[in-house]
Design a protein around this motif. Sequence first.
Motif, PDB file in Angstrom:
ATOM      1  N   VAL A 168      13.234  22.054   9.730  1.00  0.00           N
ATOM      2  CA  VAL A 168      12.531  21.454   8.596  1.00  0.00           C
ATOM      3  C   VAL A 168      13.266  21.744   7.291  1.00  0.00           C
ATOM      4  O   VAL A 168      13.295  20.902   6.381  1.00  0.00           O
ATOM      5  N   SER A 169      13.897  22.894   7.191  1.00  0.00           N
ATOM      6  CA  SER A 169      14.573  23.265   5.942  1.00  0.00           C
ATOM      7  C   SER A 169      15.833  22.444   5.697  1.00  0.00           C
ATOM      8  O   SER A 169      16.380  22.463   4.594  1.00  0.00           O
ATOM      9  N   PHE A 170      16.319  21.733   6.709  1.00  0.00           N
ATOM     10  CA  PHE A 170      17.470  20.855   6.514  1.00  0.00           C
ATOM     11  C   PHE A 170      17.068  19.535   5.856  1.00  0.00           C
ATOM     12  O   PHE A 170      17.904  18.844   5.285  1.00  0.00           O
ATOM     13  N   LEU A 171      15.815  19.170   5.964  1.00  0.00           N
ATOM     14  CA  LEU A 171      15.354  17.860   5.509  1.00  0.00           C
ATOM     15  C   LEU A 171      15.247  17.802   3.991  1.00  0.00           C
ATOM     16  O   LEU A 171      15.111  18.830   3.327  1.00  0.00           O
ATOM     17  N   PRO A 172      15.290  16.605   3.411  1.00  0.00           N
ATOM     18  CA  PRO A 172      15.187  16.485   1.948  1.00  0.00           C
ATOM     19  C   PRO A 172      13.826  16.950   1.452  1.00  0.00           C
ATOM     20  O   PRO A 172      12.848  16.980   2.195  1.00  0.00           O
ATOM     21  N   TYR A 173      13.785  17.303   0.184  1.00  0.00           N
ATOM     22  CA  TYR A 173      12.541  17.751  -0.427  1.00  0.00           C
ATOM     23  C   TYR A 173      11.475  16.655  -0.341  1.00  0.00           C
ATOM     24  O   TYR A 173      11.762  15.483  -0.124  1.00  0.00           O
ATOM     25  N   VAL A 174      10.245  17.065  -0.592  1.00  0.00           N
ATOM     26  CA  VAL A 174       9.114  16.148  -0.486  1.00  0.00           C
ATOM     27  C   VAL A 174       9.285  14.963  -1.433  1.00  0.00           C
ATOM     28  O   VAL A 174       9.119  13.797  -1.040  1.00  0.00           O
ATOM     29  N   ASN A 175       9.613  15.222  -2.694  1.00  0.00           N
ATOM     30  CA  ASN A 175       9.712  14.120  -3.655  1.00  0.00           C
ATOM     31  C   ASN A 175      10.847  13.168  -3.306  1.00  0.00           C
ATOM     32  O   ASN A 175      10.719  11.948  -3.448  1.00  0.00           O
ATOM     33  N   ALA A 176      11.972  13.711  -2.826  1.00  0.00           N
ATOM     34  CA  ALA A 176      13.093  12.855  -2.445  1.00  0.00           C
ATOM     35  C   ALA A 176      12.729  11.995  -1.242  1.00  0.00           C
ATOM     36  O   ALA A 176      13.000  10.785  -1.214  1.00  0.00           O
ATOM     37  N   SER A 177      12.119  12.604  -0.244  1.00  0.00           N
ATOM     38  CA  SER A 177      11.708  11.845   0.948  1.00  0.00           C
ATOM     39  C   SER A 177      10.806  10.686   0.563  1.00  0.00           C
ATOM     40  O   SER A 177      11.008   9.539   1.007  1.00  0.00           O
ATOM     41  N   CYS A 178       9.821  10.955  -0.267  1.00  0.00           N
ATOM     42  CA  CYS A 178       8.805   9.940  -0.562  1.00  0.00           C
ATOM     43  C   CYS A 178       9.287   8.904  -1.568  1.00  0.00           C
ATOM     44  O   CYS A 178       8.888   7.736  -1.501  1.00  0.00           O
ATOM     45  N   ARG A 179      10.152   9.292  -2.493  1.00  0.00           N
ATOM     46  CA  ARG A 179      10.701   8.290  -3.415  1.00  0.00           C
ATOM     47  C   ARG A 179      11.589   7.301  -2.677  1.00  0.00           C
ATOM     48  O   ARG A 179      11.573   6.099  -2.957  1.00  0.00           O
ATOM     49  N   VAL A 180      12.359   7.787  -1.720  1.00  0.00           N
ATOM     50  CA  VAL A 180      13.166   6.881  -0.904  1.00  0.00           C
ATOM     51  C   VAL A 180      12.264   5.948  -0.110  1.00  0.00           C
ATOM     52  O   VAL A 180      12.495   4.733  -0.035  1.00  0.00           O
ATOM     53  N   LEU A 181      11.201   6.480   0.467  1.00  0.00           N
ATOM     54  CA  LEU A 181      10.293   5.647   1.251  1.00  0.00           C
ATOM     55  C   LEU A 181       9.582   4.612   0.384  1.00  0.00           C
ATOM     56  O   LEU A 181       9.310   3.494   0.840  1.00  0.00           O
ATOM     57  N   LEU A 182       9.281   4.961  -0.848  1.00  0.00           N
ATOM     58  CA  LEU A 182       8.671   3.983  -1.758  1.00  0.00           C
ATOM     59  C   LEU A 182       9.597   2.789  -1.979  1.00  0.00           C
ATOM     60  O   LEU A 182       9.162   1.634  -1.957  1.00  0.00           O
ATOM     61  N   VAL A 183      10.877   3.065  -2.192  1.00  0.00           N
ATOM     62  CA  VAL A 183      11.832   1.976  -2.398  1.00  0.00           C
ATOM     63  C   VAL A 183      12.003   1.169  -1.115  1.00  0.00           C
ATOM     64  O   VAL A 183      12.019  -0.065  -1.135  1.00  0.00           O
ATOM     65  N   LEU A 184      12.118   1.844   0.027  1.00  0.00           N
ATOM     66  CA  LEU A 184      12.271   1.124   1.292  1.00  0.00           C
ATOM     67  C   LEU A 184      11.043   0.276   1.597  1.00  0.00           C
ATOM     68  O   LEU A 184      11.155  -0.803   2.204  1.00  0.00           O
ATOM     69  N   THR A 185       9.869   0.740   1.190  1.00  0.00           N
ATOM     70  CA  THR A 185       8.654  -0.054   1.377  1.00  0.00           C
ATOM     71  C   THR A 185       8.772  -1.378   0.635  1.00  0.00           C
ATOM     72  O   THR A 185       8.440  -2.447   1.155  1.00  0.00           O
ATOM     73  N   ASN A 242       0.844  -1.186   0.000  1.00  0.00           N
ATOM     74  CA  ASN A 242       0.000   0.000   0.000  1.00  0.00           C
ATOM     75  C   ASN A 242       0.886   1.244   0.000  1.00  0.00           C
ATOM     76  O   ASN A 242       1.374   1.679   1.040  1.00  0.00           O
ATOM     77  N   VAL A 243       1.147   1.764  -1.191  1.00  0.00           N
ATOM     78  CA  VAL A 243       1.973   2.965  -1.314  1.00  0.00           C
ATOM     79  C   VAL A 243       1.149   4.107  -1.901  1.00  0.00           C
ATOM     80  O   VAL A 243       1.696   5.068  -2.444  1.00  0.00           O
ATOM     81  N   HIS A 244      -0.134   3.987  -1.772  1.00  0.00           N
ATOM     82  CA  HIS A 244      -1.050   4.958  -2.373  1.00  0.00           C
ATOM     83  C   HIS A 244      -0.734   6.387  -1.916  1.00  0.00           C
ATOM     84  O   HIS A 244      -0.675   7.314  -2.736  1.00  0.00           O
ATOM     85  N   TYR A 245      -0.524   6.560  -0.631  1.00  0.00           N
ATOM     86  CA  TYR A 245      -0.344   7.916  -0.110  1.00  0.00           C
ATOM     87  C   TYR A 245       1.050   8.468  -0.419  1.00  0.00           C
ATOM     88  O   TYR A 245       1.215   9.662  -0.646  1.00  0.00           O
ATOM     89  N   LEU A 246       2.056   7.599  -0.448  1.00  0.00           N
ATOM     90  CA  LEU A 246       3.406   8.063  -0.763  1.00  0.00           C
ATOM     91  C   LEU A 246       3.528   8.474  -2.225  1.00  0.00           C
ATOM     92  O   LEU A 246       4.175   9.472  -2.553  1.00  0.00           O
ATOM     93  N   LYS A 247       2.909   7.703  -3.129  1.00  0.00           N
ATOM     94  CA  LYS A 247       3.054   7.982  -4.559  1.00  0.00           C
ATOM     95  C   LYS A 247       2.538   9.361  -4.927  1.00  0.00           C
ATOM     96  O   LYS A 247       3.039   9.995  -5.856  1.00  0.00           O
ATOM     97  N   GLY A 248       1.567   9.840  -4.185  1.00  0.00           N
ATOM     98  CA  GLY A 248       1.006  11.142  -4.520  1.00  0.00           C
ATOM     99  C   GLY A 248       1.954  12.303  -4.315  1.00  0.00           C
ATOM    100  O   GLY A 248       1.717  13.404  -4.831  1.00  0.00           O
ATOM    101  N   PHE A 249       3.069  12.073  -3.575  1.00  0.00           N
ATOM    102  CA  PHE A 249       4.006  13.162  -3.276  1.00  0.00           C
ATOM    103  C   PHE A 249       5.235  13.168  -4.178  1.00  0.00           C
ATOM    104  O   PHE A 249       6.040  14.104  -4.103  1.00  0.00           O
ATOM    105  N   THR A 250       5.417  12.135  -4.999  1.00  0.00           N
ATOM    106  CA  THR A 250       6.694  11.994  -5.697  1.00  0.00           C
ATOM    107  C   THR A 250       6.927  13.059  -6.766  1.00  0.00           C
ATOM    108  O   THR A 250       8.057  13.240  -7.215  1.00  0.00           O
ATOM    109  N   GLY A 251       5.881  13.770  -7.167  1.00  0.00           N
ATOM    110  CA  GLY A 251       6.066  14.826  -8.164  1.00  0.00           C
ATOM    111  C   GLY A 251       6.240  16.207  -7.562  1.00  0.00           C
ATOM    112  O   GLY A 251       6.424  17.188  -8.297  1.00  0.00           O
TER     113      GLY A 251
END
Length: 674
Positions: free
Chosen positions: A589-606, A192-201
């Motif tokens: 918060v500004s130190f953290l990776p961008y939204v798409n980077a965060s979520c693309r990494v999480l998609l792969v880790l999933t 179930n990666v439905h919610y993560l995929k919506g952020f990758t763009g």
Amino acid sequence: MASHEKFEVSVHTSPGPTSGTFSHLWLSLIGSQGETPPTRVNEGERHLLPGSTCPVLVQTNSSLGRLVLVRLRLEVQTGFPNLDWHCSHVEVRRQHERPGSRPEDAETQVFHCDRWLQTEDGDVELRSGKLCLLMDETEDKLKQQRHEQLKQRQKLIRWCVFVDGAPHCVDMNTLSELGPNLSFSRTSQHLNVHYLKGFTGRVQAWTSFSELEAMFVHSGHNNDIAKKVRGHWKDDWYFGQQCVNGSNPLLLRQIRLLPPQLSVTPDMLRPFLPEGSSLERELQTGHIYLLDYEVLDGVPANVVNGRQTFVSAPLCLLHLNQQQQLIPIAIQLQQTPGPETPVFLPSDPGCDWLLAKIWVRSADFQYHQLVSHYLRTHMMAELFCVATLRQLPDVHPLHQLLMPHVRPSLQINFQARTLLLAADGLFDKMVGCGLKAIPVVLSRASKGIRYRSLCVPEDLSDRGVDKLPQSYYAQDALRVWRALHRFVVSWVDLYYRADSDAQRDRELQHWLDDINTHGFTRGAGFPRVFNSKAEVSTYVTMIIYTCSAQHAAVNFSQLDFALWTPNCPPAMMRPPPRVKGAVTEEDIVSFLPYVNASCRVLLVLTQLSQLAADFVPLCHYKEAVFRDDAHRRLLEEVQAELETISEDISERNSHLELPYPYLCPRLIDNSVNI
């Protein structure tokens, strides 16, 4: 004297739905005194269908002597698809044409195959009988068959350098080169990666912690461990717990002397130590631990989404306090001390201390992915696999014991090199350690690998974590290692009667030499030759543990600890702070990776963190060779022991507020997952 012989042959196709073939199958029987001409197996009403048995009668005019081999060859049938064929085994029932011979006098031999055959393989020879060492072979033709098999394998399976200074890998350009017996298709569970995929763009920074929490609530709502991480990630005691029981429990080390590059003084740390104690006393009593990310020092940081990222090489000092908690007490974000490299302390402003811990966790993400996970399990498995294929024939008992654990590494690692670690892959596009950093980190870390660091009892003792309270990884790892070691010792005892047998096993010694030549440098403590059965048993245990239990420990927990991005940032978008007191919560918060980077990494880790639907639990071998009585008894013993360990872990975890189930043997597969 026998002059005529009759053989009733049954060719068994495996039951899998795609195991059959249209191709013609030719069969020859090879004996110690001669061989039969090829006989067509599937003709007329006989077809090589899934689960089928094809009978064929073979007759000779002279004695073959002792039947030693069955030779098979597939030939494309004109006008039909060239499909691979999965052969289960061949049974040969021998009837002697002697006066007075009876049907019950017939001898039956089973020639196991249990693999795919292709038309391009040419002649494939199957053996009958048990596994054995070269020195125990009694037939010259069987000795020659071992030699020819290795000679052919060494032409097909070649070494290649992926990173200078790191263990070598298999040389191939396409996945199809592996062939069907060294590749696999993975049956995945539904993700179930439905919610993560919506952020990758969304190529933007996170605007606030509230926004991160909204994403997490949806993507992590079914992950109880991730929710615990989200609830405690700021707590110092939980920071320490992750060093011991998190997805990277391999770096923490007890120290008796401070590293010279860490710019701390006794007075600086006194407020965080027990009243009346001192830094010197805490060091000498073994209460001080270190995380040292020196391998990341000066590595080139990646550019992600067109912006420069930053990588630090922190030193983090931790103290085992009187409450038996491991607490961080000092963090220096670079290896070189100086006025612009402050040492952060728990007494600093809250945002400074929190940001320093986030930097450590980001460095730990890089180290975990490239060193603890990829280098120390995946690259090791491939090293052992290539050497096993090249130096140990199929009939060698260690070939059969090891291949279920190491075989999948060839495909998995090729896919990792061409997808995750290549240009336009995940690390290139989204992670702080990109294409320029990867070879530097892998080469440096490889130089630091020692044989003791891959052997659980020695590693835990050397790092001083074996007796840490609540060190569940250490407790579980040691029990699983001991169970595996007892199993391997018994397996080795079946085939090596004395230490001299190990010394005289040329195939074994060539195997070890191949591993050393392409994997490890002298001075790292790895054996150069095997002088005893005990040495063989420890080494084989190390391989099995590395490729199964160790991989499980660093792989299956990835998503749990990374789903809350601030706990494991894959990249940092601003440089490490050079002064104290200049950071607010909004700045963090500004130190953290961008939204798409965060979520693309999480998609792969999933994907990587999920068990395959068809995973094989540890020591539940499916291969036919494990079904004989001697092997089955050993398997029953080790499976029962692992099941007891599994039940104990489950019982313990049921009483913990924060469970750590990643080394549970029920969740350990034979390296099928990346």
